[in-house]
Design a protein around this motif. Structure first.
Motif, PDB file in Angstrom:
ATOM      1  N   LYS A   1       0.835  -1.207   0.000  1.00 50.52           N
ATOM      2  CA  LYS A   1       0.000   0.000   0.000  1.00 50.52           C
ATOM      3  C   LYS A   1       0.869   1.257   0.000  1.00 50.52           C
ATOM      4  CE  LYS A   1      -2.630  -1.102   3.558  1.00 50.52           C
ATOM      5  NZ  LYS A   1      -3.705  -1.140   4.572  1.00 50.52           N
ATOM      6  N   LYS A   2       1.826   1.289   0.887  1.00 46.51           N
ATOM      7  CA  LYS A   2       2.709   2.458   1.009  1.00 46.51           C
ATOM      8  C   LYS A   2       3.596   2.606  -0.235  1.00 46.51           C
ATOM      9  CE  LYS A   2       6.318   4.395   3.889  1.00 46.51           C
ATOM     10  NZ  LYS A   2       7.515   4.043   4.571  1.00 46.51           N
ATOM     11  N   PHE A   3       4.176   1.513  -0.662  1.00 48.56           N
ATOM     12  CA  PHE A   3       5.108   1.538  -1.789  1.00 48.56           C
ATOM     13  C   PHE A   3       4.429   1.974  -3.079  1.00 48.56           C
ATOM     14  CE2 PHE A   3       7.601  -0.583  -5.153  1.00 48.56           C
ATOM     15  CZ  PHE A   3       8.849  -0.056  -4.877  1.00 48.56           C
ATOM     16  N   SER A   4       3.276   1.410  -3.369  1.00 43.75           N
ATOM     17  CA  SER A   4       2.595   1.750  -4.619  1.00 43.75           C
ATOM     18  C   SER A   4       2.090   3.197  -4.605  1.00 43.75           C
ATOM     19  CB  SER A   4       1.462   0.770  -4.922  1.00 43.75           C
ATOM     20  OG  SER A   4       0.496   0.782  -3.908  1.00 43.75           O
ATOM     21  N   LEU A   5       1.717   3.704  -3.435  1.00 49.23           N
ATOM     22  CA  LEU A   5       1.282   5.101  -3.346  1.00 49.23           C
ATOM     23  C   LEU A   5       2.458   6.077  -3.460  1.00 49.23           C
ATOM     24  CD1 LEU A   5      -1.407   5.019  -0.506  1.00 49.23           C
ATOM     25  CD2 LEU A   5      -1.774   5.570  -2.915  1.00 49.23           C
ATOM     26  N   GLU A   6       3.539   5.776  -2.743  1.00 53.33           N
ATOM     27  CA  GLU A   6       4.684   6.694  -2.711  1.00 53.33           C
ATOM     28  C   GLU A   6       5.561   6.614  -3.950  1.00 53.33           C
ATOM     29  OE1 GLU A   6       6.900   6.142   0.889  1.00 53.33           O
ATOM     30  OE2 GLU A   6       5.217   6.770   2.143  1.00 53.33           O
ATOM     31  N   LYS A   7       5.832   5.423  -4.411  1.00 54.00           N
ATOM     32  CA  LYS A   7       6.768   5.239  -5.525  1.00 54.00           C
ATOM     33  C   LYS A   7       6.069   5.182  -6.880  1.00 54.00           C
ATOM     34  CE  LYS A   7      10.413   4.730  -2.860  1.00 54.00           C
ATOM     35  NZ  LYS A   7      11.555   5.598  -2.851  1.00 54.00           N
ATOM     36  N   LYS A   8       4.751   5.007  -6.856  1.00 54.96           N
ATOM     37  CA  LYS A   8       3.982   4.870  -8.085  1.00 54.96           C
ATOM     38  C   LYS A   8       4.542   3.751  -8.974  1.00 54.96           C
ATOM     39  CE  LYS A   8       1.442   8.471  -7.086  1.00 54.96           C
ATOM     40  NZ  LYS A   8       0.395   8.218  -6.174  1.00 54.96           N
ATOM     41  N   GLU A   9       4.977   2.706  -8.331  1.00 54.57           N
ATOM     42  CA  GLU A   9       5.538   1.547  -9.029  1.00 54.57           C
ATOM     43  C   GLU A   9       4.577   0.395  -8.798  1.00 54.57           C
ATOM     44  OE1 GLU A   9       7.111  -1.414 -10.802  1.00 54.57           O
ATOM     45  OE2 GLU A   9       6.753  -1.709  -8.674  1.00 54.57           O
ATOM     46  N   PHE A  10       4.076  -0.195  -9.876  1.00 51.23           N
ATOM     47  CA  PHE A  10       3.008  -1.167  -9.722  1.00 51.23           C
ATOM     48  C   PHE A  10       3.368  -2.582 -10.165  1.00 51.23           C
ATOM     49  CE2 PHE A  10       1.101   3.052 -10.280  1.00 51.23           C
ATOM     50  CZ  PHE A  10       0.500   3.179  -9.034  1.00 51.23           C
ATOM     51  N   ILE A  11       4.318  -2.743 -11.040  1.00 52.29           N
ATOM     52  CA  ILE A  11       4.658  -4.081 -11.524  1.00 52.29           C
ATOM     53  C   ILE A  11       5.406  -4.864 -10.438  1.00 52.29           C
ATOM     54  CG2 ILE A  11       5.863  -5.424 -13.291  1.00 52.29           C
ATOM     55  CD1 ILE A  11       3.457  -3.751 -14.332  1.00 52.29           C
ATOM     56  N   LEU A  12       6.514  -4.320  -9.963  1.00 48.86           N
ATOM     57  CA  LEU A  12       7.288  -5.005  -8.925  1.00 48.86           C
ATOM     58  C   LEU A  12       6.503  -5.113  -7.626  1.00 48.86           C
ATOM     59  CD1 LEU A  12      10.788  -3.365  -9.524  1.00 48.86           C
ATOM     60  CD2 LEU A  12      10.042  -5.640 -10.220  1.00 48.86           C
ATOM     61  N   SER A  13       5.756  -4.069  -7.311  1.00 46.90           N
ATOM     62  CA  SER A  13       4.992  -4.100  -6.057  1.00 46.90           C
ATOM     63  C   SER A  13       3.914  -5.175  -6.088  1.00 46.90           C
ATOM     64  CB  SER A  13       4.396  -2.729  -5.748  1.00 46.90           C
ATOM     65  OG  SER A  13       3.539  -2.298  -6.772  1.00 46.90           O
ATOM     66  N   LYS A  14       3.305  -5.391  -7.242  1.00 47.00           N
ATOM     67  CA  LYS A  14       2.301  -6.466  -7.343  1.00 47.00           C
ATOM     68  C   LYS A  14       2.960  -7.836  -7.226  1.00 47.00           C
ATOM     69  CE  LYS A  14      -1.739  -4.612  -9.292  1.00 47.00           C
ATOM     70  NZ  LYS A  14      -2.824  -4.536  -8.391  1.00 47.00           N
ATOM     71  N   GLN A  15       4.158  -7.976  -7.789  1.00 46.51           N
ATOM     72  CA  GLN A  15       4.877  -9.247  -7.702  1.00 46.51           C
ATOM     73  C   GLN A  15       5.160  -9.607  -6.240  1.00 46.51           C
ATOM     74  OE1 GLN A  15       4.360 -10.517 -10.948  1.00 46.51           O
ATOM     75  NE2 GLN A  15       6.316 -11.444 -10.508  1.00 46.51           N
ATOM     76  N   ILE A  16       5.650  -8.635  -5.479  1.00 43.31           N
ATOM     77  CA  ILE A  16       5.974  -8.914  -4.076  1.00 43.31           C
ATOM     78  C   ILE A  16       4.699  -9.115  -3.257  1.00 43.31           C
ATOM     79  CG2 ILE A  16       6.177  -6.547  -3.189  1.00 43.31           C
ATOM     80  CD1 ILE A  16       8.752  -7.582  -1.749  1.00 43.31           C
ATOM     81  N   LEU A  17       3.634  -8.431  -3.634  1.00 43.27           N
ATOM     82  CA  LEU A  17       2.347  -8.641  -2.956  1.00 43.27           C
ATOM     83  C   LEU A  17       1.868 -10.075  -3.170  1.00 43.27           C
ATOM     84  CD1 LEU A  17      -0.124  -7.470  -1.406  1.00 43.27           C
ATOM     85  CD2 LEU A  17      -1.083  -6.914  -3.657  1.00 43.27           C
ATOM     86  N   ARG A  18       1.959 -10.543  -4.407  1.00 40.17           N
ATOM     87  CA  ARG A  18       1.498 -11.901  -4.712  1.00 40.17           C
ATOM     88  C   ARG A  18       2.326 -12.960  -3.995  1.00 40.17           C
ATOM     89  NH1 ARG A  18       1.096  -9.984 -10.437  1.00 40.17           N
ATOM     90  NH2 ARG A  18      -1.096  -9.496 -10.719  1.00 40.17           N
ATOM     91  N   SER A  19       3.640 -12.877  -4.134  1.00 41.25           N
ATOM     92  CA  SER A  19       4.487 -13.913  -3.531  1.00 41.25           C
ATOM     93  C   SER A  19       4.473 -13.825  -2.004  1.00 41.25           C
ATOM     94  CB  SER A  19       5.917 -13.845  -4.079  1.00 41.25           C
ATOM     95  OG  SER A  19       6.549 -12.635  -3.730  1.00 41.25           O
ATOM     96  N   GLY A  20       4.510 -12.604  -1.471  1.00 37.15           N
ATOM     97  CA  GLY A  20       4.561 -12.430  -0.015  1.00 37.15           C
ATOM     98  C   GLY A  20       3.311 -12.892   0.713  1.00 37.15           C
ATOM     99  N   THR A  21       2.162 -12.726   0.074  1.00 34.34           N
ATOM    100  CA  THR A  21       0.921 -13.189   0.711  1.00 34.34           C
ATOM    101  C   THR A  21       0.654 -14.661   0.426  1.00 34.34           C
ATOM    102  OG1 THR A  21      -0.386 -12.363  -1.160  1.00 34.34           O
ATOM    103  CG2 THR A  21      -0.145 -10.894   0.749  1.00 34.34           C
ATOM    104  N   SER A  22       1.250 -15.165  -0.634  1.00 32.61           N
ATOM    105  CA  SER A  22       1.077 -16.575  -0.981  1.00 32.61           C
ATOM    106  C   SER A  22       1.755 -17.504   0.027  1.00 32.61           C
ATOM    107  CB  SER A  22       1.635 -16.831  -2.382  1.00 32.61           C
ATOM    108  OG  SER A  22       1.471 -18.163  -2.742  1.00 32.61           O
ATOM    109  N   VAL A  23       2.792 -17.011   0.682  1.00 38.87           N
ATOM    110  CA  VAL A  23       3.507 -17.828   1.675  1.00 38.87           C
ATOM    111  C   VAL A  23       2.525 -18.334   2.725  1.00 38.87           C
ATOM    112  CG1 VAL A  23       5.300 -17.833   3.456  1.00 38.87           C
ATOM    113  CG2 VAL A  23       5.672 -16.570   1.311  1.00 38.87           C
ATOM    114  N   GLY A  24       1.819 -17.415   3.357  1.00 41.44           N
ATOM    115  CA  GLY A  24       0.879 -17.781   4.412  1.00 41.44           C
ATOM    116  C   GLY A  24      -0.321 -18.562   3.906  1.00 41.44           C
ATOM    117  N   ALA A  25      -0.771 -18.223   2.695  1.00 41.39           N
ATOM    118  CA  ALA A  25      -1.912 -18.943   2.126  1.00 41.39           C
ATOM    119  C   ALA A  25      -1.567 -20.420   1.923  1.00 41.39           C
ATOM    120  CB  ALA A  25      -2.337 -18.310   0.804  1.00 41.39           C
TER     121      ALA A  25
END
Length: 118
Positions: free
Chosen positions: A22-46
């Motif tokens: 949330k913070k990274f995509s708002l501040e850096k306006k970077e969406f490709i890498l941020s989505k990748q880390i969101l997917r992999s990082g939340t997939s661990v717990g799932a």
């Protein structure tokens, strides 16, 4: 006992990743890498959660193996973000250290479970 600890830690890590996204995509306006880390990082717990509901020992190992891969992928994205100056050393360490801890725990659980299988 180990599984409940890993479930708790991976869930807490997922929360950290969502907040980082949330913070990274708002501040850096970077969406490709941020989505990748969101997917992999939340997939661990799932996948840890799926492992806890596995239908067999082999299914348990399989789900944890996916979680292990997702943990390592998350570390990769963190390293890439740090190496390209998107994130600071502090931001990097605050996410990489728990990711490494989770990765080591998952590997240990897999090894222990496999040794019981033999």
């Amino acid at each position: 006992m180990s599984e409940s600890i890993i479930a708790k830690k991976s869930f807490e890590f997922a929360i950290s990743i969502v907040n980082f996204y949330k913070k990274f995509s708002l501040e850096k306006k970077e969406f490709i890498l941020s989505k990748q880390i969101l997917r992999s990082g939340t997939s661990v717990g799932a996948n840890v959660r799926e492992a806890l509901n596995a239908q067999s020992r082999m299914d348990f190992i399989h789900k944890l193996s996916i979680s292990q891969k997702e943990s390592d992928e998350t570390i990769y994205w963190l390293e890439l973000l740090f190496a390209t100056d998107y994130i600071s050393q502090d931001e990097f360490n605050s996410l990489k250290n728990p990711a490494l801890e989770i990765l080591k725990m998952i590997r240990s659980i897999i090894i222990t479970t496999k040794s019981k299988n033999s």
